[in-house]
Design an enzyme around this catalytic site. Structure first.
Site, mmCIF file in Angstrom:
data_model
loop_
_atom_site.group_PDB
_atom_site.id
_atom_site.type_symbol
_atom_site.label_atom_id
_atom_site.label_comp_id
_atom_site.label_asym_id
_atom_site.label_seq_id
_atom_site.Cartn_x
_atom_site.Cartn_y
_atom_site.Cartn_z
ATOM 1 N N GLN A 38 5.602 -6.848 -12.925
ATOM 2 C CA GLN A 38 4.390 -6.324 -12.601
ATOM 3 C C GLN A 38 3.881 -7.671 -12.880
ATOM 4 O O GLN A 38 3.613 -8.798 -13.375
ATOM 5 C CB GLN A 38 3.865 -5.638 -13.757
ATOM 6 C CG GLN A 38 2.620 -5.326 -13.493
ATOM 7 C CD GLN A 38 2.298 -4.343 -12.506
ATOM 8 O OE1 GLN A 38 3.059 -3.597 -11.856
ATOM 9 N NE2 GLN A 38 1.220 -4.297 -11.949
ATOM 10 N N LYS A 54 4.260 4.131 -12.865
ATOM 11 C CA LYS A 54 5.174 3.992 -12.061
ATOM 12 C C LYS A 54 5.894 4.535 -13.294
ATOM 13 O O LYS A 54 6.714 5.276 -12.958
ATOM 14 C CB LYS A 54 5.738 2.327 -12.225
ATOM 15 C CG LYS A 54 4.171 1.904 -11.139
ATOM 16 C CD LYS A 54 4.303 0.164 -10.798
ATOM 17 C CE LYS A 54 3.784 -0.097 -10.173
ATOM 18 N NZ LYS A 54 3.921 -1.447 -9.694
ATOM 19 N N ASP A 69 9.519 -4.097 -4.580
ATOM 20 C CA ASP A 69 8.063 -4.222 -4.502
ATOM 21 C C ASP A 69 7.904 -5.142 -3.066
ATOM 22 O O ASP A 69 7.247 -5.099 -2.247
ATOM 23 C CB ASP A 69 7.647 -5.261 -5.556
ATOM 24 C CG ASP A 69 6.974 -4.756 -6.424
ATOM 25 O OD1 ASP A 69 6.458 -3.309 -5.953
ATOM 26 O OD2 ASP A 69 6.658 -5.430 -7.420
#
Ligand code: NAD
Length: 293
Positions: free
Chosen positions: A96, A52, A119
């Site tokens: 994460q 990412k 997200d």
């Protein structure tokens, strides 16, 4: 049969984003900035987060990686989230998953400012999505919508069978495919581990979206001639011929299912590569304040 090339589509999206960043820079605007919080040293998570960060560099975004050991306290994590929420520099950030057991994941996700929740996991964004308001869409379903759109796949009035009901893929996918929009306007059936006779449903499907994690679950006899098959599953299976010692397998028995399909995604190279592209897209949207304008 047309292969849905996620790698090519992802590269095209990233090029579009890079062009927008170049334009922002040329106009003296603020460069989009993504931050990622990573707890622990799980191999998969480290790779995902590094990819990412690399992707940010490639399109010209700024990026920050915040790392903690496994024993980080919930309080430390929540303080960092507060700091990122208030940061003028950071437009969007992710935590994460999975987090260690001693940390309340839901509490952490809800601490993220919905305006920076790239997200799309905060209940505010989930709620807005369900209500048909503009929201950050979770990257994997967002990527699948892009694939459908960029290959001009008809969804209006089609029967879409989604398999798997996770918060990050199956559930949002089922909502998005039923929305009064394109892609959408499909009749949706959501199947999961309690579904009795999965094949009964998949055989009726014009579009199958499998997000389970059981390699080869969808076999040729379960698929209608001409169906569109989108395989989200990525399971590592041992493979001694590979340097890594494993290879990725999807939920679909690709070799036998593909000849029956109008469109199908390969694994790897299908849905996977789009996830990062859509995270970048969400960060750009956050920087432009498009979602909560
Ligand atoms: P999950 O692992 O949280 O849940 C799996 C789902 O499958 C559950 O909803 C369960 O009800 C359903 N299920 C289990 N057994 C079933 C059966 N026999 N029949 C029908 N349904 C069954 O799901 P997830 O996190 O959405 O992940 C699913 C798969 O997608 C995994 O392989 C994961 O690695 C992959 N994935 C890939 C990407 C990507 O490519 N970018 C992103 C997210 C997830």
């Amino acid at each position: 049969m047309t292969l849905l090339d996620g790698k090519k589509t992802s590269e095209a999206i990233q090029q579009e984003i890079a062009a927008e960043v170049a334009e922002i820079k040329a106009n003296g605007g603020k460069v989009p900035h993504l931050a990622a919080i990573l707890v622990g040293n799980d191999g998969g998570s480290v790779t995902y987060v590094n990819n990412k960060v690399l992707a940010c560099e490639k399109v010209g975004f700024g990026s920050t990686l915040v790392r903690y050991e496994d024993d980080v306290t919930e309080e430390e994590l929540l303080n960092k989230i507060q700091e990122l929420n208030e940061s003028k520099e950071v437009d969007g950030f992710i935590v994460q998953l999975p987090l260690p057991k001693h940390i309340n994941t839901q509490k952490v996700l809800e601490a993220v400012d919905p305006k920076k929740d790239v997200d799309g996991f905060h209940p505010a964004n989930v709620g807005r999505m369900v209500a048909g308001l503009s929201s950050f869409l979770p990257a994997t379903p967002y990527g699948i919508l892009q694939l459908i759109e960029r290959y001009n796949i008809e969804t209006n009035g089609k029967h879409c069978v989604v398999i798997g009901r996770s918060n990050i893929v199956g559930s949002p996918m089922s909502i998005l495919m039923a929305k009064a929009a394109y892609p959408g306007n499909a009749t949706v059936t959501l199947c999961h581990r309690n579904t009795i006779d999965l094949a009964y449903y998949t055989r009726q499907a014009d579009i199958i979206i499998a997000a389970v994690g059981i390699p080869g679950l969808i076999t040729a006899d379960m698929v209608k001639e001409g169906a569109v098959v989108i395989d989200v599953g990525t399971t590592r299976v041992p493979d001694a011929t590979r340097k890594s010692g494993y290879r990725l397998r999807g939920d679909v028995d690709f070799d036998n299912v593909a000849p029956k399909c109008s469109y199908i995604t390969p694994v790897p190279g299908g849905v996977g590569p789009l996830t990062i592209a859509m995270l970048l897209k969400n960060t750009l949207r956050a920087a432009r304040n498009e979602v909560y304008a």
